[in-house]
Design a protein around this motif. Structure first.
Motif, mmCIF file in Angstrom:
data_model
loop_
_atom_site.group_PDB
_atom_site.id
_atom_site.type_symbol
_atom_site.label_atom_id
_atom_site.label_comp_id
_atom_site.label_asym_id
_atom_site.label_seq_id
_atom_site.Cartn_x
_atom_site.Cartn_y
_atom_site.Cartn_z
ATOM 1 N N HIS A 76 0.849 -1.182 0.000
ATOM 2 C CA HIS A 76 0.000 0.000 0.000
ATOM 3 C C HIS A 76 0.884 1.231 0.000
ATOM 4 C CE1 HIS A 76 -3.777 -2.164 0.902
ATOM 5 N NE2 HIS A 76 -2.938 -3.053 1.388
ATOM 6 N N GLU A 77 0.695 2.124 -0.985
ATOM 7 C CA GLU A 77 1.528 3.316 -1.091
ATOM 8 C C GLU A 77 0.679 4.566 -0.995
ATOM 9 O OE1 GLU A 77 4.185 3.502 -4.384
ATOM 10 O OE2 GLU A 77 5.531 2.010 -3.515
ATOM 11 N N ARG A 78 1.241 5.556 -0.318
ATOM 12 C CA ARG A 78 0.584 6.854 -0.230
ATOM 13 C C ARG A 78 0.808 7.605 -1.534
ATOM 14 N NH1 ARG A 78 2.069 9.634 5.366
ATOM 15 N NH2 ARG A 78 -0.132 10.128 5.407
ATOM 16 N N PRO A 79 -0.010 8.588 -1.826
ATOM 17 C CA PRO A 79 0.217 9.384 -3.038
ATOM 18 C C PRO A 79 1.564 10.098 -2.977
ATOM 19 C CG PRO A 79 -1.980 9.759 -2.171
ATOM 20 C CD PRO A 79 -1.255 8.930 -1.163
ATOM 21 N N ASN A 80 2.287 10.076 -4.096
ATOM 22 C CA ASN A 80 3.572 10.772 -4.201
ATOM 23 C C ASN A 80 3.748 11.258 -5.632
ATOM 24 O OD1 ASN A 80 4.379 8.504 -5.663
ATOM 25 N ND2 ASN A 80 5.262 7.510 -3.864
ATOM 26 N N ALA A 81 4.892 11.849 -5.918
ATOM 27 C CA ALA A 81 5.128 12.410 -7.251
ATOM 28 C C ALA A 81 5.125 11.316 -8.320
ATOM 29 C CB ALA A 81 6.454 13.152 -7.272
ATOM 30 N N ASN A 127 3.567 8.315 -8.137
ATOM 31 C CA ASN A 127 2.243 7.714 -8.199
ATOM 32 C C ASN A 127 1.255 8.661 -7.520
ATOM 33 O OD1 ASN A 127 0.072 6.024 -8.344
ATOM 34 N ND2 ASN A 127 0.952 4.388 -7.101
ATOM 35 N N PRO A 128 0.688 9.636 -8.259
ATOM 36 C CA PRO A 128 -0.128 10.682 -7.643
ATOM 37 C C PRO A 128 -1.399 10.179 -6.942
ATOM 38 C CG PRO A 128 0.053 11.021 -10.019
ATOM 39 C CD PRO A 128 0.829 9.801 -9.687
ATOM 40 N N ASN A 129 -1.930 9.022 -7.360
ATOM 41 C CA ASN A 129 -3.140 8.504 -6.735
ATOM 42 C C ASN A 129 -2.859 7.588 -5.550
ATOM 43 O OD1 ASN A 129 -4.672 9.850 -8.607
ATOM 44 N ND2 ASN A 129 -4.745 8.116 -10.017
ATOM 45 N N GLY A 130 -1.636 7.097 -5.440
ATOM 46 C CA GLY A 130 -1.333 6.122 -4.393
ATOM 47 C C GLY A 130 -1.970 4.794 -4.736
ATOM 48 N N GLY A 131 -2.333 3.996 -3.724
ATOM 49 C CA GLY A 131 -3.036 2.739 -3.951
ATOM 50 C C GLY A 131 -2.167 1.532 -3.676
ATOM 51 N N ILE A 132 -2.613 0.391 -4.178
ATOM 52 C CA ILE A 132 -1.920 -0.871 -3.959
ATOM 53 C C ILE A 132 -1.003 -1.147 -5.147
ATOM 54 C CG2 ILE A 132 -2.206 -3.344 -3.590
ATOM 55 C CD1 ILE A 132 -4.995 -2.657 -2.430
ATOM 56 N N VAL A 133 0.275 -1.386 -4.852
ATOM 57 C CA VAL A 133 1.283 -1.605 -5.882
ATOM 58 C C VAL A 133 1.880 -2.996 -5.709
ATOM 59 C CG1 VAL A 133 3.479 -0.786 -6.803
ATOM 60 C CG2 VAL A 133 1.816 0.848 -5.927
ATOM 61 N N LYS A 134 1.992 -3.757 -6.805
ATOM 62 C CA LYS A 134 2.645 -5.066 -6.779
ATOM 63 C C LYS A 134 4.139 -4.869 -6.985
ATOM 64 C CE LYS A 134 -0.636 -8.371 -7.019
ATOM 65 N NZ LYS A 134 -0.673 -9.508 -6.132
ATOM 66 N N LYS A 135 4.962 -5.500 -6.130
ATOM 67 C CA LYS A 135 6.406 -5.405 -6.303
ATOM 68 C C LYS A 135 7.077 -6.666 -5.797
ATOM 69 C CE LYS A 135 8.644 -2.498 -3.660
ATOM 70 N NZ LYS A 135 9.065 -1.287 -2.991
ATOM 71 N N GLU A 136 8.352 -6.850 -6.197
ATOM 72 C CA GLU A 136 9.097 -8.042 -5.812
ATOM 73 C C GLU A 136 9.620 -7.904 -4.389
ATOM 74 O OE1 GLU A 136 10.062 -6.253 -8.595
ATOM 75 O OE2 GLU A 136 9.704 -7.581 -10.276
ATOM 76 N N ALA A 137 9.539 -8.981 -3.630
ATOM 77 C CA ALA A 137 10.096 -9.025 -2.281
ATOM 78 C C ALA A 137 11.379 -9.855 -2.332
ATOM 79 C CB ALA A 137 9.103 -9.649 -1.318
ATOM 80 N N PRO A 138 12.299 -9.616 -1.404
ATOM 81 C CA PRO A 138 13.545 -10.398 -1.391
ATOM 82 C C PRO A 138 13.276 -11.881 -1.134
ATOM 83 C CG PRO A 138 13.718 -8.483 0.036
ATOM 84 C CD PRO A 138 12.292 -8.581 -0.384
#
Length: 106
Positions: free
Chosen positions: A48-53, A55-66
């Motif tokens: 879950h990401e807050r809005p930033n430059a 990703n202006p809308n924020g939301g749920i982002v899929k990413k790789e974990a170690p």
């Protein structure tokens, strides 16, 4: 001083155990302190990401974990998983080689 690991950034690997077993991908980053690696498209998590430059809308982002290095195995040019060895050449340089085929790994 960095630890000697059998996996390096840019290698193609296969996951040999765990939830992502059988998946292949390219190593994006290796963390030598925790003995973990981030592999492209493997061990995906939802963050879950807050809005930033970026990703202006924020939301749920899929990413790789170690993923732990011991759960990964190198895939050689013949597209088969193989163990990795090290040998010293005549000029004193140390090279990695595939134990299955015997060819050097760049």
């Amino acid at each position: 001083m960095k630890k000697k690991m059998h996996i390096k950034k840019g290698d193609t690997v296969i996951v040999i155990t765990g939830e992502s077993k059988g998946m292949r991908g390219r190593v994006l980053r290796v963390d030598y302190k925790t003995d973990k690696a981030i592999v492209e498209g493997v061990n995906m998590i939802s963050k879950h990401e807050r809005p930033n430059a970026k990703n202006p809308n924020g939301g749920i982002v899929k990413k790789e974990a170690p993923i732990t290095i011991s759960n990964l195995m190198y895939v050689d040019s013949s597209n088969k998983p193989t163990r990795i060895g090290r040998k010293v050449k005549e000029d004193g340089t140390i090279v990695r080689y595939s134990k299955k085929t015997g060819e050097e790994i760049k």
